[in-house]
Write a protein that holds these residues in place. Structure first.
Motif, PDB file in Angstrom:
ATOM      1  N   UNK B 144       0.813  -1.233   0.000  1.00 35.33           N
ATOM      2  CA  UNK B 144       0.000   0.000   0.000  1.00 35.33           C
ATOM      3  C   UNK B 144       0.839   1.273   0.000  1.00 35.33           C
ATOM      4  N   UNK B 145       2.074   1.211   0.523  1.00 34.07           N
ATOM      5  CA  UNK B 145       2.906   2.415   0.545  1.00 34.07           C
ATOM      6  C   UNK B 145       3.210   2.922  -0.863  1.00 34.07           C
ATOM      7  N   UNK B 146       3.218   1.996  -1.856  1.00 32.62           N
ATOM      8  CA  UNK B 146       3.522   2.407  -3.232  1.00 32.62           C
ATOM      9  C   UNK B 146       2.299   2.953  -3.943  1.00 32.62           C
ATOM     10  N   UNK B 147       1.117   2.640  -3.419  1.00 41.50           N
ATOM     11  CA  UNK B 147      -0.098   3.137  -4.034  1.00 41.50           C
ATOM     12  C   UNK B 147      -0.535   2.371  -5.256  1.00 41.50           C
ATOM     13  N   UNK B 281      17.768  13.048  -3.199  1.00 40.81           N
ATOM     14  CA  UNK B 281      17.629  14.377  -2.635  1.00 40.81           C
ATOM     15  C   UNK B 281      16.365  14.521  -1.800  1.00 40.81           C
ATOM     16  N   UNK B 282      15.206  14.077  -2.369  1.00 42.27           N
ATOM     17  CA  UNK B 282      13.939  14.379  -1.712  1.00 42.27           C
ATOM     18  C   UNK B 282      13.371  13.197  -0.949  1.00 42.27           C
ATOM     19  N   UNK B 283      13.933  11.996  -1.115  1.00 37.90           N
ATOM     20  CA  UNK B 283      13.425  10.856  -0.355  1.00 37.90           C
ATOM     21  C   UNK B 283      14.592  10.199   0.371  1.00 37.90           C
ATOM     22  N   UNK B 284      14.430   8.910   0.730  1.00 38.20           N
ATOM     23  CA  UNK B 284      15.428   8.306   1.608  1.00 38.20           C
ATOM     24  C   UNK B 284      16.628   7.723   0.867  1.00 38.20           C
ATOM     25  N   UNK B 285      16.635   7.774  -0.467  1.00 41.33           N
ATOM     26  CA  UNK B 285      17.796   7.217  -1.156  1.00 41.33           C
ATOM     27  C   UNK B 285      17.519   6.974  -2.613  1.00 41.33           C
ATOM     28  N   UNK B 286      18.514   6.417  -3.315  1.00 33.63           N
ATOM     29  CA  UNK B 286      18.402   6.154  -4.738  1.00 33.63           C
ATOM     30  C   UNK B 286      17.214   5.228  -5.001  1.00 33.63           C
ATOM     31  N   UNK B 287      16.386   5.584  -5.976  1.00 35.73           N
ATOM     32  CA  UNK B 287      15.221   4.803  -6.390  1.00 35.73           C
ATOM     33  C   UNK B 287      14.126   4.743  -5.326  1.00 35.73           C
ATOM     34  N   UNK B 288      14.183   5.637  -4.329  1.00 35.11           N
ATOM     35  CA  UNK B 288      13.064   5.768  -3.397  1.00 35.11           C
ATOM     36  C   UNK B 288      12.208   6.915  -3.918  1.00 35.11           C
ATOM     37  N   UNK B 290       9.602   9.943  -4.170  1.00 36.52           N
ATOM     38  CA  UNK B 290       9.197  10.961  -3.200  1.00 36.52           C
ATOM     39  C   UNK B 290       7.807  10.681  -2.647  1.00 36.52           C
ATOM     40  N   UNK B 291       7.656  10.862  -1.341  1.00 40.48           N
ATOM     41  CA  UNK B 291       6.394  10.556  -0.668  1.00 40.48           C
ATOM     42  C   UNK B 291       5.273  11.399  -1.259  1.00 40.48           C
ATOM     43  N   UNK B 292       4.150  10.744  -1.554  1.00 40.23           N
ATOM     44  CA  UNK B 292       3.015  11.446  -2.133  1.00 40.23           C
ATOM     45  C   UNK B 292       3.024  11.439  -3.642  1.00 40.23           C
ATOM     46  N   UNK B 293       4.180  11.194  -4.234  1.00 39.86           N
ATOM     47  CA  UNK B 293       4.269  11.193  -5.695  1.00 39.86           C
ATOM     48  C   UNK B 293       4.636   9.798  -6.234  1.00 39.86           C
ATOM     49  N   UNK B 299       4.070   5.845 -12.812  1.00 37.07           N
ATOM     50  CA  UNK B 299       3.379   5.937 -14.106  1.00 37.07           C
ATOM     51  C   UNK B 299       4.302   6.564 -15.161  1.00 37.07           C
ATOM     52  N   UNK B 300       4.973   7.640 -14.777  1.00 35.88           N
ATOM     53  CA  UNK B 300       5.878   8.313 -15.715  1.00 35.88           C
ATOM     54  C   UNK B 300       6.945   7.345 -16.202  1.00 35.88           C
ATOM     55  N   UNK B 301       7.567   6.643 -15.244  1.00 33.48           N
ATOM     56  CA  UNK B 301       8.628   5.695 -15.618  1.00 33.48           C
ATOM     57  C   UNK B 301       8.064   4.608 -16.520  1.00 33.48           C
ATOM     58  N   UNK B 302       6.880   4.077 -16.155  1.00 40.67           N
ATOM     59  CA  UNK B 302       6.333   2.946 -16.908  1.00 40.67           C
ATOM     60  C   UNK B 302       5.992   3.348 -18.343  1.00 40.67           C
TER      61      UNK B 302
END
Lengths: 128, 337
Positions: B144-147, B281-288, B290-293, B299-302
């Motif tokens: 659920x954290x990934x949405x 920069x905005x989250x906890x590390x590489x490939x994490x 950003x919270x809320x996004x 979707x953008x990556x996919x």
């Protein structure tokens, strides 16, 4: 079980069994018929009517209309694929392949003669 | 279904798989062997479905059976052409033609090697503890954290995003390797798919099928968030549609030097890298993400990955650019895809 549900189940059993019948007949025909054209005839009946009857039989069993639509689309795609592939096989069978592989997998210029009579030259070249 | 019947169906699929695998290895004519391999892939799809892995089944069907089958068929057609050419040129010296086929000893060594790998894999699977160790509950708990709702997509693009990222880069590297096979004279030219010798039925299919295929690809991409699907099957279907159009001679690939083509190849992995780097920069590390996004990032990556996967798979199938030896007036010049 209500009468309607029983009738719908009966419809499913009847049509799916009929579809399987076409598959069995088509497979038998493909194994037993003498040349490429008649074997194609048997095969396309299995594709067109066999899949069609199975799809029609399964239609009353779907939970949502969208699933039924997907089944019909699958049938249409099978029809398209089978029409095109049987055209391709038939053309190669009547024109003759430009080259043939012998039983050892080596290539050699095609043998002359009426291509339709050469059993095993179409589809699986592996008939022993 | 009755359990006994289910077991019978599974046993039948397994037996047919083993039989087809043996047949496709042992049968001598190349064409028959390839057809056996393609059917093997389709049956493998059924096996994956029985194991409850529709995502793997779709990829197996699209890549393992479809695109790999096409690749093998065109390789066989090329081998046939070169064998005929050699037979015509060197009719007087059959010795040399025979020398180029693999030696018996190397075939035996190859067979023994493959059998050893298969035996080791079987032993590894048999040695697994029962029940096998699994991270599935932990992944499901944090999903659920990934949405997004599809656990396979969640693992691929979320928890194990690094694997997916590297896999996409490997695809690009593979394409670089294929292009590296180009001859000096044809470097920077357009790669091409050999047009089908029987053009009319293929041309019909190439006009009728792509609209359906494109809708299907978008559908798979869209529902990949909640149900089986996602970027890779969608990209594979798009690539298949493009191969069909090219094989029908209805379109052309741009030259390898085209900037738009190179951008399309790299867009997916680059955006993946960019969004991943943003996480530092905005989250906890590489490939994490950003919270809320999370959903927006995924979707953008996919979407961009789908495009890149489609282009790269298509170019892998088309092979290195070649001098248009058999280019004739038959092909209508059309704008590149």
């Amino acid at each position: 079980m209500s009468v309607v549900a029983a009738l719908l189940d009966g419809w499913t059993v009847l049509l799916v069994c009929a579809g399987i019948g076409f598959f069995v007949a088509g497979t038998t025909g493909m194994l037993r018929f003498p040349d490429a054209a008649t074997r194609l005839h048997a095969l396309t009946k299995a594709d067109n009517l066999g899949v069609g009857l199975v799809v029609l039989g399964l239609l009353p069993q779907v939970a949502r209309p969208a699933e039924g639509f997907k089944l019909l689309v699958i049938w249409a795609l099978v029809l398209l694929a089978s029409a095109v592939s049987s055209q391709l096989v038939a053309r190669v069978a009547t024109d003759g392949p430009p080259i043939e592989e012998d039983r050892n997998g080596r290539t050699a210029p095609a043998a002359s003669g009426t291509p339709l009579d050469r059993s095993g030259s179409v589809g699986a070249g592996a008939q022993p | 279904m009755i359990p006994a019947l289910e077991r019978a169906v599974e046993l039948a699929i397994g037996a047919m798989l083993v039989g087809l695998a043996l047949w496709s290895v042992l049968v001598r004519p190349r064409f028959a062997s390839i057809v056996g391999f393609v059917v093997f892939g389709l049956l493998l799809m059924l096996a994956w479905m029985r194991l409850g892995a529709p995502d793997v089944a779709m990829t197996e069907g699209a890549i393992g059976s479809g695109l790999a089958g096409f690749l093998l068929l065109s390789a066989a057609a090329r081998l046939r052409c070169s064998e005929i050419r050699r037979a015509r040129i060197g009719a007087g010296e059959p010795q040399r033609a025979r020398d180029r086929s693999p030696r018996r000893s190397s075939i035996v060594a190859l067979g023994v090697g493959c059998a050893a790998v298969a035996a080791a894999l079987a032993a590894a699977v048999a040695a697994l503890p029962h029940p096998a160790p699994s991270l599935a509950p932990a992944a499901l708990e944090r999903l659920p954290e990934l949405g997004i709702g599809n656990p396979v997509s969640g693992v691929l693009i979320g928890f194990r995003a690094l694997d997916t990222l590297v896999e996409k880069i490997v695809l690009v590297v593979a394409l670089v390797g294929v292009w590296g096979l180009a001859a000096e004279a044809s470097w920077r030219r357009a790669p091409s798919v050999d047009p089908s010798p029987e053009i009319e039925p293929i041309r019909f299919l190439a006009r009728a099928l792509p609209p359906v295929g494109i809708v299907l690809a978008i559908y798979l991409l869209w529902r990949g968030a909640t149900e089986p699907g996602g970027a890779f099957p969608a990209g594979a279907i798009l690539a298949a549609m493009a191969v069909l159009v090219l094989a029908a001679g209805l379109g052309r690939l741009p030259p390898t030097a085209a900037r738009s083509l190179r951008l399309a190849i790299c867009a997916g992995p680059l955006v993946f890298l960019g969004v991943g780097g943003l996480g530092m920069g905005v989250a906890r590390g590489f490939l994490d993400y950003p919270a809320g996004f999370e959903v927006l990032s995924i979707k953008l990556i996919e979407v961009l990955l789908t495009g890149s996967v489609a282009v790269v798979l298509l170019l892998l199938v088309a092979g290195p650019p070649e001098e248009a030896a058999s280019a004739n007036g038959m092909r209508r010049p059309e704008p590149p895809l």
